[in-house]
Design a protein around this motif. Structure first.
Motif, PDB file in Angstrom:
ATOM      1  N   PRO A   1       4.422  -2.998  -7.957  1.00 17.32           N
ATOM      2  CA  PRO A   1       4.943  -4.139  -8.728  1.00 17.32           C
ATOM      3  C   PRO A   1       4.341  -4.260 -10.121  1.00 17.32           C
ATOM      4  CG  PRO A   1       4.512  -4.806  -6.465  1.00 17.32           C
ATOM      5  CD  PRO A   1       3.955  -3.420  -6.607  1.00 17.32           C
ATOM      6  N   LEU A   2       3.131  -3.730 -10.324  1.00 11.60           N
ATOM      7  CA  LEU A   2       2.492  -3.824 -11.638  1.00 11.60           C
ATOM      8  C   LEU A   2       3.223  -3.004 -12.695  1.00 11.60           C
ATOM      9  CD1 LEU A   2      -1.250  -3.601 -10.569  1.00 11.60           C
ATOM     10  CD2 LEU A   2      -0.054  -5.625 -11.395  1.00 11.60           C
ATOM     11  N   PHE A   3       4.016  -2.026 -12.270  1.00 10.11           N
ATOM     12  CA  PHE A   3       4.727  -1.181 -13.217  1.00 10.11           C
ATOM     13  C   PHE A   3       5.913  -1.897 -13.861  1.00 10.11           C
ATOM     14  CE2 PHE A   3       2.165   1.947 -11.134  1.00 10.11           C
ATOM     15  CZ  PHE A   3       1.938   2.900 -12.120  1.00 10.11           C
ATOM     16  N   ARG A   4       6.181  -3.126 -13.435  1.00  6.65           N
ATOM     17  CA  ARG A   4       7.223  -3.916 -14.085  1.00  6.65           C
ATOM     18  C   ARG A   4       6.748  -4.483 -15.420  1.00  6.65           C
ATOM     19  NH1 ARG A   4       8.252  -7.319  -8.579  1.00  6.65           N
ATOM     20  NH2 ARG A   4       9.138  -5.627  -7.303  1.00  6.65           N
ATOM     21  N   GLU A   5       5.430  -4.523 -15.629  1.00 11.13           N
ATOM     22  CA  GLU A   5       4.856  -5.065 -16.860  1.00 11.13           C
ATOM     23  C   GLU A   5       4.250  -3.935 -17.681  1.00 11.13           C
ATOM     24  OE1 GLU A   5       5.201  -8.101 -17.823  1.00 11.13           O
ATOM     25  OE2 GLU A   5       6.180  -8.760 -15.981  1.00 11.13           O
ATOM     26  N   PRO A   6       4.592  -3.852 -18.980  1.00 14.75           N
ATOM     27  CA  PRO A   6       4.165  -2.705 -19.791  1.00 14.75           C
ATOM     28  C   PRO A   6       2.655  -2.506 -19.870  1.00 14.75           C
ATOM     29  CG  PRO A   6       5.888  -3.938 -20.915  1.00 14.75           C
ATOM     30  CD  PRO A   6       5.493  -4.751 -19.727  1.00 14.75           C
TER      31      PRO A   6
END
Length: 243
Positions: free
Chosen positions: A79-84
């Motif tokens: 899920p962290l890969f949704r934020e640059p």
């Protein structure tokens, strides 16, 4: 060869029509590669992400054979890969680990530090919450691979107080007095690297400049350009986040 151990995924590379070669960092056996059958399938894609914690099962008939790997997801950071910004941080930390470490050599402190860094990114995606840990992780990796910096005494005088700079050649600290007239040729030594605690943004930027120089010179020189490009993306996003 048979090993079953928790591990942090640091690199995934396509192999064949549908498989993938996965490299993961274990605490006791170091960096290990393994072939995951069907690793590029929809089923495996959520599991095989950089930064994810897995329970890996490596099996090979001989020591020279690339092991087959079965990866069971323990904790997902996908899920962290949704934020640059957090995505760039995970990309860099895992790419650096995969590029710098030799395979099969254990570095338990580095495994613990990488896990702690990833936990910090997950707990506070804003860079303020993990940027100091990133600089410390880079310094630890340099030290464990034989390129540690000496930040405890002045290269010129041996003094242990008022250390304010670092020589780009020797990697040793330089006191403010000894640096007079040469400041532009030296890296500033951020106070948090000696005193601990939190850091201002200027200190964090100085820390990243310092570690970036020695990573490029001593560990990543001649390595794939995309590894350093991942660091460039991270630094750029940090600068934009605090501008």
């Amino acid at each position: 060869m048979h090993l079953r151990a928790p591990a942090i995924i640091v690199a995934i590379r396509p192999h064949g029509e549908s498989g993938a070669i996965v490299r993961a960092l274990t605490a006791e056996a170091g960096l290990l590669a393994g072939y995951v059958r069907g690793g590029r399938s929809r089923q495996h894609r959520p599991v095989l992400q950089p930064g994810n914690m897995i329970l890996g099962d490596w099996r090979a008939r001989t020591e020279d054979q690339l092991p087959a790997l079965v990866a069971e997801l323990v904790h997902s950071r996908a899920p962290l890969f949704r934020e640059p910004l957090p995505a760039a941080a995970i990309d860099w930390a895992t790419a650096l680990t995969a590029a710098a470490l030799p395979e099969g050599q254990p570095y338990p402190p580095l495994h613990s530090a990488l896990e702690g860094l990833l936990d910090a990114i997950e707990a506070a995606p804003a860079a303020r919450g993990w940027a100091v840990a990133m600089v410390r992780y880079e310094l630890l990796l340099l030290a464990l691979l034989g390129f540690g910096l000496d930040l405890d005494q002045c290269a010129a005088t041996g003094a242990t107080e008022d250390l304010a700079f670092v020589s780009p050649k020797s990697g040793m600290a330089v006191s403010a007095a000894a640096a007079t007239g040469y400041e532009a040729r030296l890296f500033r030594l951020p106070p948090f690297l000696r005193q601990g605690g939190a850091a201002e943004w200027d200190d964090i930027r100085d820390g990243l400049r310092l570690t970036g120089h020695f990573l490029d010179r001593d560990l990543l020189h001649g390595k794939a350009a995309e590894v350093l490009a991942a660091r460039g993306r991270l630094v750029d996003r940090i600068n934009r986040a605090v501008a």
